[in-house]
Motif scaffolding. Sequence first.
Motif, short mmCIF file in Angstrom:
data_model
loop_
_atom_site.label_atom_id
_atom_site.label_comp_id
_atom_site.label_asym_id
_atom_site.label_seq_id
_atom_site.Cartn_x
_atom_site.Cartn_y
_atom_site.Cartn_z
N GLU A 162 0.81 -1.22 0.00
CA GLU A 162 0.00 0.00 0.00
C GLU A 162 0.85 1.27 0.00
OE1 GLU A 162 -3.12 -0.20 -0.45
OE2 GLU A 162 -3.53 -2.30 0.06
N THR A 181 0.88 5.39 3.60
CA THR A 181 -0.09 5.44 2.52
C THR A 181 -0.37 6.85 2.03
OG1 THR A 181 -1.89 5.45 4.13
CG2 THR A 181 -1.20 3.32 3.28
N ASN A 234 2.39 3.06 -11.19
CA ASN A 234 1.48 3.63 -12.18
C ASN A 234 2.25 4.36 -13.28
OD1 ASN A 234 -1.02 2.76 -11.14
ND2 ASN A 234 -1.09 4.44 -9.66
N ARG A 242 -2.67 -5.75 -6.86
CA ARG A 242 -3.75 -5.72 -7.84
C ARG A 242 -3.38 -4.92 -9.09
NH1 ARG A 242 -6.84 -4.54 -3.23
NH2 ARG A 242 -7.25 -2.44 -4.04
N LEU A 243 -2.56 -3.89 -8.91
CA LEU A 243 -2.18 -3.04 -10.03
C LEU A 243 -1.12 -3.68 -10.93
CD1 LEU A 243 -1.95 0.46 -8.30
CD2 LEU A 243 -3.64 -0.24 -10.01
N LYS A 271 3.37 2.91 -5.10
CA LYS A 271 2.18 2.71 -5.93
C LYS A 271 2.18 3.70 -7.11
CE LYS A 271 -1.73 4.37 -4.59
NZ LYS A 271 -2.95 4.63 -3.81
N GLU A 314 -3.85 -9.39 -2.13
CA GLU A 314 -4.95 -8.53 -2.53
C GLU A 314 -4.71 -7.06 -2.14
OE1 GLU A 314 -7.73 -9.76 -4.43
OE2 GLU A 314 -6.19 -11.30 -4.50
N SER A 315 -3.47 -6.68 -1.87
CA SER A 315 -3.15 -5.28 -1.60
C SER A 315 -3.21 -4.48 -2.89
CB SER A 315 -1.77 -5.16 -0.95
OG SER A 315 -0.79 -5.78 -1.77
N THR A 316 -3.22 -3.17 -2.79
CA THR A 316 -3.40 -2.32 -3.97
C THR A 316 -2.29 -2.53 -5.00
OG1 THR A 316 -4.52 -0.65 -2.63
CG2 THR A 316 -3.67 0.05 -4.77
#
Length: 597
Positions: free
Chosen positions: A346, A595, A355, A377-378, A351, A372-374
């Motif tokens: 996270e 975060t 991106n 998933r990305l 993150k 299943e953390s952000t």
Amino acid sequence: MCGIVGYIGNKKASGILLNGLSALEYRGYDSAGIALVNEQIEVIKVKGKVADLVSQCLSIGSELNGTIGIGHTRWATHGKPSKENAHPHSTKKFAIVHNGIIENYKEIDEFLIKNGYKKTSATDTESILLLIDYLSQNINTLEALKKAISILKGSFAIALIHLGEEKIYAAKKESPLLIGIKDNELFLASDLSAFLEHTKQFIVLEENDIAVLEKNGQFEIYNNGVKVQRTIKSVDWNLQTAQKGGFKHFMLKEISEEDEALANTIYAHIFNDKINMDIDEELLKKTDKITIVACGTSYYAGLTSKYFFEELLSIPVNVEIASEFRYLKPIFTQNSIFIAISQSGETADTKESLNLAKSFGVKTISIVNVQESTIARLSDYVLYTLAGPEISVASTKAFVCQLAMLYLFALKIAQLKGIEIKPYLNELMSLPSILKTEFSRLNTEVEKIAKKYANVKNFMYLGRGLSYPLALEGALKLKEISYIHAEGYPAGELKHGPIALIDENTPTFVIAPNFEPLYSKTISNANEVKARNGKIILLSDKFSNIADDFVQVPNTSYFFSAFVNIVPLQLFAYHIANILGNDVDQPRNLAKSVTVE
């Protein structure tokens, strides 16, 4: 790392199991469940926390009358967090819970498919269950369990119930399992906290033990087919102390768990001397540049791995700080791979860097510890470390697991390119045993040195090669939890400015594994410190009389020295902070997962 609980006696088992799981939730919180023996085996399980399981059980109410049961709170290893992958797993006859990693589960699955079995989950635990179910067709439950265990490769703690039998079967190999004893009741758990409110008397199951718990409070323990006796012990602990395994702080407990976390991470990805990763192999074969981005301790793990990647693969590796990278205009090749590392999955800067890489069309891989953390998933692909939960804010076992995963990834690419990896793989697999054997000695030696330097206000950390990132990480750990100013530098840069800080009040931690020419060069830099009246704490597998204090680490080859050298650096920071009376697990101004930017 998961939590197991079991109960057999004359009381309703459900409440005891749920309370036990609540005490064990620090060991895992992706999903939870219980199984009870009634007219049939009743299984109640949920994706989510133990509180969600409690709510589910309350909605069922008085129907949960069984007095024999097992329970589990899960930290996902094989299979994502889901109700289907939650434990217990069951057939019409059996229910099972399991903590550990089964290395040969694929072979077992192939055998079971040929014999008409079909799995309903993605877990290695269900492989054990179905194997026992198959074997029990011609032999009793105990013999089926014994035979199954003889087939299993890996680590496990197992609890098993069988419809029609008033018994709980348990087995242990390299994962903790204890029996709690009280009059006509017996308890089973991964650690004392699960049954401490009921009894403080217990037995620790030893390697390869199989136990049979009966409803009258009687039990038998077998080892290699022979009935054995184990000593009944007693403690005077409260719940919080029990959750910490008797350690004063979670941080020290988590350093002590690095061998288990490392073993889980390594063995989950090795099968028949091959490295298994769910990543497009054609992509890996074509890779010509790797960019690693992370923050803090994760960044230093990435920086350490750079030396191994480039030596093994001759591929350029850039390691970047996420908070800086996200504002750059990065240069990628057509066959670049981007790796994001984050314990929580996270971390905001990591993150956003991910991106950014995705916006360039680069294939992305994340190394995270939380399913299943952000960030998971990305990413196009995910490599999960199996460190288990880290309660202490200062990251410790996550570092060795991240480093191991990076090494495994490098070895995977090497294997695809036809490079011989067996010697590297063998040494990697030997590390958990080394850490387990050496922890107690290192802890004792480092604590003595920490007492000597606890009141110092400034520290220097020096290292060359892959010991340089360790110098940075050692200094970071000291700053994080002791609030003492510390700086990490490449040893060769000392004379280019930092040496001005050296005096009799500024000790220098010198990380110098015995590899020429790095060892002799680093010792020469230590001499420069000594000439300015500086104190030397030498961390090495080779003694030098230049040292005022010496911590001897186990001997390894160069590229694997980081795994053993990091432990005393973590311990030194811990003991300094503890001596100073700081809140070790929750240091001021820090959060476990950052975060926000």
